[in-house]
Motif scaffolding. Sequence first.
Motif, PDB file in Angstrom:
ATOM      1  N   UNK A   1       0.980  -1.123   0.154  1.00  0.00           N
ATOM      2  CA  UNK A   1      -0.011  -0.037  -0.062  1.00  0.00           C
ATOM      3  C   UNK A   1       0.929   1.305  -0.033  1.00  0.00           C
ATOM      4  N   UNK A   2       1.886   1.239  -0.769  1.00  0.00           N
ATOM      5  CA  UNK A   2       2.605   2.497  -0.901  1.00  0.00           C
ATOM      6  C   UNK A   2       2.264   3.119  -2.389  1.00  0.00           C
ATOM      7  N   UNK A   3       2.781   4.198  -2.624  1.00  0.00           N
ATOM      8  CA  UNK A   3       2.452   5.118  -3.809  1.00  0.00           C
ATOM      9  C   UNK A   3       3.440   4.425  -4.894  1.00  0.00           C
ATOM     10  N   UNK A   4       2.713   4.317  -6.052  1.00  0.00           N
ATOM     11  CA  UNK A   4       3.547   3.729  -7.167  1.00  0.00           C
ATOM     12  C   UNK A   4       4.798   4.602  -7.600  1.00  0.00           C
ATOM     13  N   UNK A   5       5.902   3.482  -8.094  1.00  0.00           N
ATOM     14  CA  UNK A   5       6.984   4.432  -8.584  1.00  0.00           C
ATOM     15  C   UNK A   5       6.700   4.905  -9.776  1.00  0.00           C
ATOM     16  N   UNK A   6       7.247   6.100 -10.277  1.00  0.00           N
ATOM     17  CA  UNK A   6       7.265   6.784 -11.315  1.00  0.00           C
ATOM     18  C   UNK A   6       7.975   6.090 -12.501  1.00  0.00           C
ATOM     19  N   UNK A   7       9.208   5.821 -12.335  1.00  0.00           N
ATOM     20  CA  UNK A   7       9.891   5.133 -13.669  1.00  0.00           C
ATOM     21  C   UNK A   7      10.384   3.634 -13.227  1.00  0.00           C
ATOM     22  N   UNK A   8       9.809   2.797 -13.985  1.00  0.00           N
ATOM     23  CA  UNK A   8       9.881   1.474 -13.798  1.00  0.00           C
ATOM     24  C   UNK A   8      11.610   1.128 -14.309  1.00  0.00           C
ATOM     25  N   UNK A   9      12.027   1.968 -15.207  1.00  0.00           N
ATOM     26  CA  UNK A   9      13.151   1.515 -15.939  1.00  0.00           C
ATOM     27  C   UNK A   9      14.523   1.457 -14.739  1.00  0.00           C
ATOM     28  N   UNK A  10      14.151   2.510 -13.748  1.00  0.00           N
ATOM     29  CA  UNK A  10      15.316   2.334 -12.716  1.00  0.00           C
ATOM     30  C   UNK A  10      15.121   1.178 -11.609  1.00  0.00           C
ATOM     31  N   UNK A  11      13.913   0.468 -11.693  1.00  0.00           N
ATOM     32  CA  UNK A  11      13.693  -0.617 -10.879  1.00  0.00           C
ATOM     33  C   UNK A  11      14.283  -1.856 -11.164  1.00  0.00           C
ATOM     34  N   UNK A  12      14.227  -2.757 -10.293  1.00  0.00           N
ATOM     35  CA  UNK A  12      14.711  -4.178 -10.574  1.00  0.00           C
ATOM     36  C   UNK A  12      13.613  -5.270 -10.135  1.00  0.00           C
TER      37      UNK A  12
ATOM     38  N   UNK B   1      13.255  -8.978  -8.446  1.00  0.00           N
ATOM     39  CA  UNK B   1      14.099  -9.844  -7.457  1.00  0.00           C
ATOM     40  C   UNK B   1      13.088 -11.221  -7.785  1.00  0.00           C
ATOM     41  N   UNK B   2      13.757 -12.360  -8.458  1.00  0.00           N
ATOM     42  CA  UNK B   2      12.959 -13.477  -8.616  1.00  0.00           C
ATOM     43  C   UNK B   2      12.971 -14.309  -7.294  1.00  0.00           C
ATOM     44  N   UNK B   3      12.155 -14.773  -7.000  1.00  0.00           N
ATOM     45  CA  UNK B   3      12.296 -15.424  -5.707  1.00  0.00           C
ATOM     46  C   UNK B   3      11.318 -16.817  -5.820  1.00  0.00           C
ATOM     47  N   UNK B   4      11.963 -17.733  -4.941  1.00  0.00           N
ATOM     48  CA  UNK B   4      11.271 -19.290  -4.994  1.00  0.00           C
ATOM     49  C   UNK B   4      10.164 -19.297  -3.856  1.00  0.00           C
ATOM     50  N   UNK B   5       9.171 -19.173  -3.955  1.00  0.00           N
ATOM     51  CA  UNK B   5       8.142 -19.456  -2.797  1.00  0.00           C
ATOM     52  C   UNK B   5       7.517 -20.867  -2.867  1.00  0.00           C
ATOM     53  N   UNK B   6       6.963 -21.397  -1.847  1.00  0.00           N
ATOM     54  CA  UNK B   6       6.463 -22.848  -1.979  1.00  0.00           C
ATOM     55  C   UNK B   6       5.383 -22.986  -3.216  1.00  0.00           C
ATOM     56  N   UNK B   7       5.798 -23.865  -4.096  1.00  0.00           N
ATOM     57  CA  UNK B   7       5.201 -24.181  -5.181  1.00  0.00           C
ATOM     58  C   UNK B   7       4.889 -22.902  -6.093  1.00  0.00           C
ATOM     59  N   UNK B   8       5.577 -21.955  -5.877  1.00  0.00           N
ATOM     60  CA  UNK B   8       5.394 -20.625  -6.883  1.00  0.00           C
ATOM     61  C   UNK B   8       6.779 -19.934  -7.023  1.00  0.00           C
ATOM     62  N   UNK B   9       7.257 -19.611  -8.319  1.00  0.00           N
ATOM     63  CA  UNK B   9       8.180 -18.738  -8.491  1.00  0.00           C
ATOM     64  C   UNK B   9       7.703 -17.465  -8.889  1.00  0.00           C
ATOM     65  N   UNK B  10       7.923 -16.288  -8.180  1.00  0.00           N
ATOM     66  CA  UNK B  10       7.456 -14.975  -8.885  1.00  0.00           C
ATOM     67  C   UNK B  10       8.633 -13.821  -8.684  1.00  0.00           C
ATOM     68  N   UNK B  11       8.313 -12.737  -9.359  1.00  0.00           N
ATOM     69  CA  UNK B  11       9.251 -11.759  -9.619  1.00  0.00           C
ATOM     70  C   UNK B  11       8.785 -10.521  -8.591  1.00  0.00           C
ATOM     71  N   UNK B  12       9.594  -9.843  -7.742  1.00  0.00           N
ATOM     72  CA  UNK B  12       9.078  -8.750  -6.746  1.00  0.00           C
ATOM     73  C   UNK B  12       9.766  -7.658  -7.635  1.00  0.00           C
ATOM     74  N   UNK B  13       8.914  -6.598  -7.872  1.00  0.00           N
ATOM     75  CA  UNK B  13       9.555  -5.196  -8.307  1.00  0.00           C
ATOM     76  C   UNK B  13       9.920  -4.446  -6.961  1.00  0.00           C
ATOM     77  N   UNK B  14      11.106  -4.029  -7.156  1.00  0.00           N
ATOM     78  CA  UNK B  14      11.664  -3.200  -6.220  1.00  0.00           C
ATOM     79  C   UNK B  14      12.247  -2.006  -6.668  1.00  0.00           C
ATOM     80  N   UNK B  15      12.531  -0.785  -5.890  1.00  0.00           N
ATOM     81  CA  UNK B  15      13.056   0.455  -6.445  1.00  0.00           C
ATOM     82  C   UNK B  15      14.386   0.091  -6.912  1.00  0.00           C
ATOM     83  N   UNK B  16      15.331  -0.405  -6.259  1.00  0.00           N
ATOM     84  CA  UNK B  16      16.512  -0.885  -6.356  1.00  0.00           C
ATOM     85  C   UNK B  16      17.214  -1.647  -5.488  1.00  0.00           C
ATOM     86  N   UNK B  17      17.951  -2.467  -6.154  1.00  0.00           N
ATOM     87  CA  UNK B  17      18.784  -3.803  -5.137  1.00  0.00           C
ATOM     88  C   UNK B  17      19.872  -2.990  -4.882  1.00  0.00           C
ATOM     89  N   UNK B  18      20.372  -2.932  -3.464  1.00  0.00           N
ATOM     90  CA  UNK B  18      21.528  -1.940  -2.788  1.00  0.00           C
ATOM     91  C   UNK B  18      22.679  -2.994  -2.400  1.00  0.00           C
TER      92      UNK B  18
END
Length: 489
Positions: free
Chosen positions: A395-406, A408-425
């Motif tokens: 429930x945070x405000x949307x990021x303006x520029x997705x090109x600067x985002x990354x 993070x591909x993670x493995x959940x139980x029975x599901x692989x999913x990508x998480x959009x984050x502002x930047x990996x530090x």
Amino acid sequence: MLEQQVVTFHLNTELFGIELKYVQEVIRVPAVVAVPCTPSHFLGLSNLRGEILPVVDGRIRVGTPAGEISESARVVVISRDGGKVGFLVDRVSEVVDLEGAEIEEISSDTRSGCVHRAIRFPGTNKIVLQIDVEKLFSYELKATASSIGAVYERQVETGEREQEELIQLVAFRVGAEEYAVSIGSVQEIVRVPEKIYRAPGLPFYVDGIFSLRERTLPIVNFRKYLGLEFENYDERSRIIVLNFQKDGMYFFGLGVDAVNEVLRVKPEEIEPLPDYFLDREQAVKDVCKLEGGKRLVYVLEADKMVEETVLKELNASEERRETVAAEGQGALHDERQYVVFALKGEEYGVEIGKVQEIIRVPGIVGVPRAPHYIRGVVNIRGSILPVMDLRRKFNLSDVEDLEQCRIVVVELPELKIGLVVDAVKEVVKIAAAEIEPPPAVLAVEVEQEFLAGIAKLRRGERLIMLLDLNRVLTPQEKREVKEILDEEN
């Protein structure tokens, strides 16, 4: 028997030729990725329809002055015994027939050993200096295909090649090029310390030493190591703490311009660099070919980066190194590595073992009737991956520029999913003693089951919220995401 046809070309004001049977094709000058620690005549590596092509500046190679690369310049692709090399020329002239020509053997090494004949045409002033392809190849490279085959055979013989196993690399940038090290040699990734102490007698490429968790480490400035123009560290710069075993456990920091991502690559995507120009060992041994060869990442060997004598001095005595190694191994049971990323100015972390890879944001395809926090799906090497926007989920405000985002591909139980984050530090090690459970008030005020704990670093000056990936999505939300995948597949 002399080949009766020769492809001729200009190098500055002189005319040279190569036997037609060795010329595979003539192409425009391609984009070239420079390789560190190479002779001046070696321009670098290029992608030729999925194959890595070494490119040589023909002018420098034959001992004539090099100048600007003009519009008329071309690369002659020379093929011999399965190996290929690109030979940059100023201008391709014509294919000439040698019938009636006078051939004079050149025995002296006046052209760096790669010109062996002068071809004269009676009744004209034309002289063609013929390139000796066999000497060119013996000097320039061992055939790439042979090198790859030899590596393959060694891996099969030792039982090390596993086709389905992916190799994890931490990729980083220095100058205009990308490099990577095996994730197994990465102890952690930290910001550049405020104070770096210059110790006497250090090699020119070592900035100095710094203290990290009561261990004194040297910092290798990778720009200096490669002979690049010096630049001060900035906000994006990072220190990659590397370790390796060699008569004891050694640690050192590698100063880089920026850390890009964690790569997961297939063994066949890594090829040895053609072994043709160095007599000494060097850190860059392999090249990782991604995106069909459009993206090349050089792979380093940590134990080749710093002279062993320097490490012995800076990592203390043999007895101390053994103690440090034992302490480090024991600490592994109390420490875990976390990938730290940013969301609207705050820091979050997930265990590195849950992270499969970190990628730039590709084209995301929207999905009808998807929950608001699902951005859509992306195609990753033939697999459909759902993408969840953590800002929306939290429930945070949307990021303006997705090109600067990354992502993070993670493995959940029975599901692989990508998480959009502002930047990996960075990747950081956090001790169990530095992690506290979420404050009890959170259980009353907000829904916080996705928090595994809060890491307090630098005596509480830095707080990182650690996510429990198993609880980021509720069971109902997981079912909804799986239904999206079933529809897309």
